[in-house]
Design an enzyme around this catalytic site. Structure first.
Site, PDB file in Angstrom:
ATOM      1  N   ASP A  41     -11.190  -8.450   7.343  1.00 64.59           N
ATOM      2  CA  ASP A  41     -12.576  -8.331   6.870  1.00 64.59           C
ATOM      3  C   ASP A  41     -13.239  -9.708   6.860  1.00 64.59           C
ATOM      4  O   ASP A  41     -14.416  -9.846   7.207  1.00 64.59           O
ATOM      5  CB  ASP A  41     -12.622  -7.726   5.456  1.00 64.59           C
ATOM      6  CG  ASP A  41     -12.762  -6.209   5.496  1.00 64.59           C
ATOM      7  OD1 ASP A  41     -12.345  -5.606   6.510  1.00 64.59           O
ATOM      8  OD2 ASP A  41     -13.282  -5.635   4.526  1.00 64.59           O
TER       9      ASP A  41
ATOM     10  N   ASP B 257      -3.080 -18.037   1.755  1.00 60.95           N
ATOM     11  CA  ASP B 257      -4.206 -18.705   1.103  1.00 60.95           C
ATOM     12  C   ASP B 257      -4.796 -19.769   2.030  1.00 60.95           C
ATOM     13  O   ASP B 257      -6.017 -19.913   2.152  1.00 60.95           O
ATOM     14  CB  ASP B 257      -3.808 -19.303  -0.264  1.00 60.95           C
ATOM     15  CG  ASP B 257      -2.415 -19.888  -0.286  1.00 60.95           C
ATOM     16  OD1 ASP B 257      -1.680 -19.763   0.710  1.00 60.95           O
ATOM     17  OD2 ASP B 257      -2.040 -20.506  -1.303  1.00 60.95           O
TER      18      ASP B 257
ATOM     19  N   TYR C 121       0.822  -1.207   0.000  1.00 57.63           N
ATOM     20  CA  TYR C 121       0.000   0.000   0.000  1.00 57.63           C
ATOM     21  C   TYR C 121       0.863   1.267   0.000  1.00 57.63           C
ATOM     22  O   TYR C 121       0.372   2.358  -0.284  1.00 57.63           O
ATOM     23  CB  TYR C 121      -0.948   0.028   1.204  1.00 57.63           C
ATOM     24  CG  TYR C 121      -2.059  -1.011   1.150  1.00 57.63           C
ATOM     25  CD1 TYR C 121      -2.153  -1.916   0.096  1.00 57.63           C
ATOM     26  CD2 TYR C 121      -3.020  -1.081   2.144  1.00 57.63           C
ATOM     27  CE1 TYR C 121      -3.147  -2.870   0.049  1.00 57.63           C
ATOM     28  CE2 TYR C 121      -4.035  -2.033   2.100  1.00 57.63           C
ATOM     29  CZ  TYR C 121      -4.087  -2.928   1.047  1.00 57.63           C
ATOM     30  OH  TYR C 121      -5.093  -3.864   1.010  1.00 57.63           O
TER      31      TYR C 121
END
Ligand code: NAD
Length: 361
Positions: free
Chosen positions: A249, A221, A142
């Site tokens: 999330d 994953d 980011y």
């Protein structure tokens, strides 16, 4: 205690939920003899509208000068067509970097009263859920170099981490684990990414300081899969900026609603940045439908981490529990339409939910 709090209501439901957070803080102040003074500033879409800049200098200045910062949420469709650097979300990255808050603590805690809102089978979460995700917040992809080639048909974003950046957030992971079940899982993609291999090296080099903590590693994953298969195997997860964003999330959904989850972003010194993990929810903005409990629980984290006011933080959490125990629900935690119909008067809006928590305090 006298505490100076900068508030950034932001966009969408932000102003409504921050208002309820402050009312709850005031109730705590009254009960326990503290004074909370608020300085309200703009960031995000409302700041773009007012000044052309998603994070005006006065906003960041006010934040770094205060004792703690309470942020609602920023963004919305009105500003979605702006170029990346001018979007409201740019304010979030600027705030995190400007305040040097590199560790984002995101508890995924399932209130037993809301077990029915969990999308997993009951037997998977029969013992509840209490995970802490520690997300690195000021590094990684980011913040790395990004761009496009001259033709605009190729683009890149760069994941880069230094040893120091990893060390300081992994330390928070170990320290958090020590206060909980003493299990720390570093989530990465070390089979592919060089940065992840560095994360593992650094964590290995640090584990001797916390011999009571059981340290493990998991590819991201697999972690995404394990979170829905057997979430209770985790205690504390520490991970990079993007992996933490996504996994937290996912974890939030297991608890029932994103409207329940708080977060604290901390650095070495200086004020902490406190925000619910959800966004500005433009679909319900201005309708008195937002669940303010994530923000109210975020205020509890502020009291605990920035001000060391443990019994006051506990009082907020207990008040939230008692309101849930009494059956009060906002729409997002009310279950399906049959449950909602059965709730009758117990289905409440943002303001009333705030009133109930204040009354319970
Ligand atoms: P969102 O979290 O705003 O909403 C996702 C869904 O959850 C929506 O259906 C919304 O109504 C619901 N929801 C969220 N918070 C709720 C609450 N407190 N009570 C009840 N329901 C709630 O995510 P999104 O729709 O992806 O993003 C909307 C905007 O928010 C975008 O502009 C996005 O960039 C921004 N955003 C901001 C932040 C932040 O400020 N920290 C974080 C995420 C997204």
């Amino acid at each position: 205690m006298n505490c100076n709090i900068t508030t950034i209501p932001g966009d969408g439901i932000g102003p409504d939920i921050v208002r309820e957070g402050c009312r709850v803080l005031d109730a705590i102040g009254k009960k326990f003899g503290h004074s909370f003074a608020y300085t309200e500033v703009k960031a995000g879409g409302c700041a773009i509208d007012a000044t052309g800049d998603p994070l005006p200098k006065e906003t960041l200045d006010a934040c770094v000068k205060s004792d703690a910062v309470l942020l609602g949420a920023v963004g919305g469709p009105k500003w979605d067509t702006l170029p990346g650097a001018k979007r409201p979300e740019k304010a979030l990255l600027g705030l995190r970097a400007g305040m040097k808050v590199y560790a984002n603590l995101r508890p995924a805690l399932m209130f037993p009263q809301l077990a029915a809102a969990c999308p997993l089978k009951a037997e998977i979460v029969k013992d509840g859920l209490d995970i802490l995700i520690v997300r690195e917040l000021t590094g990684g992809i980011y913040f790395g170099d990004r761009g496009r080639n001259a033709a605009g048909d190729a683009a890149w974003d760069t994941e880069a981490y230094s040893k120091g950046e990893i060390e300081r957030v992994v330390k928070i992971g170990f320290e958090s684990a020590m206060k909980r079940q003493k299990k720390l899982c570093v989530v990465d993609k070390a089979n592919i990414l060089e940065t992840s291999r560095l994360w593992r090296e650094v964590a290995e080099s640090m584990k001797g300081k916390w011999p009571q903590v059981e340290l493990s590693y998991m590819y991201v994953d697999n972690a995404a899969m394990q979170l829905v298969r057997n979430p209770n195997q985790f205690d504390v997860i520490v991970t990079s900026n993007m992996f933490g964003d996504i996994l937290s999330d996912e974890a939030s959904q297991i608890t029932g609603s994103i409207g329940m989850l708080a977060s604290a972003s901390l650095g070495d010194s200086g004020p902490g940045l406190y925000e619910p993990i959800h966004g500005s929810a433009p679909d319900i903005a201005g309708k008195d439908l937002a669940n303010p409990l994530a923000t109210i629980l975020t205020c509890a984290m502020m009291l605990r981490f920035s001000f060391g006011l443990t019994k006051e933080a506990d009082a907020i959490e207990k008040a939230v529990e008692s309101v849930l125990d009494a059956g009060w629900r906002t729409g997002d935690i009310a279950g399906g339409s049959a449950d909602r119909a059965a709730l009758g008067d117990k289905l409440v809006g943002t303001r009333k939910m705030g009133d109930l928590v204040v009354a319970a305090i």
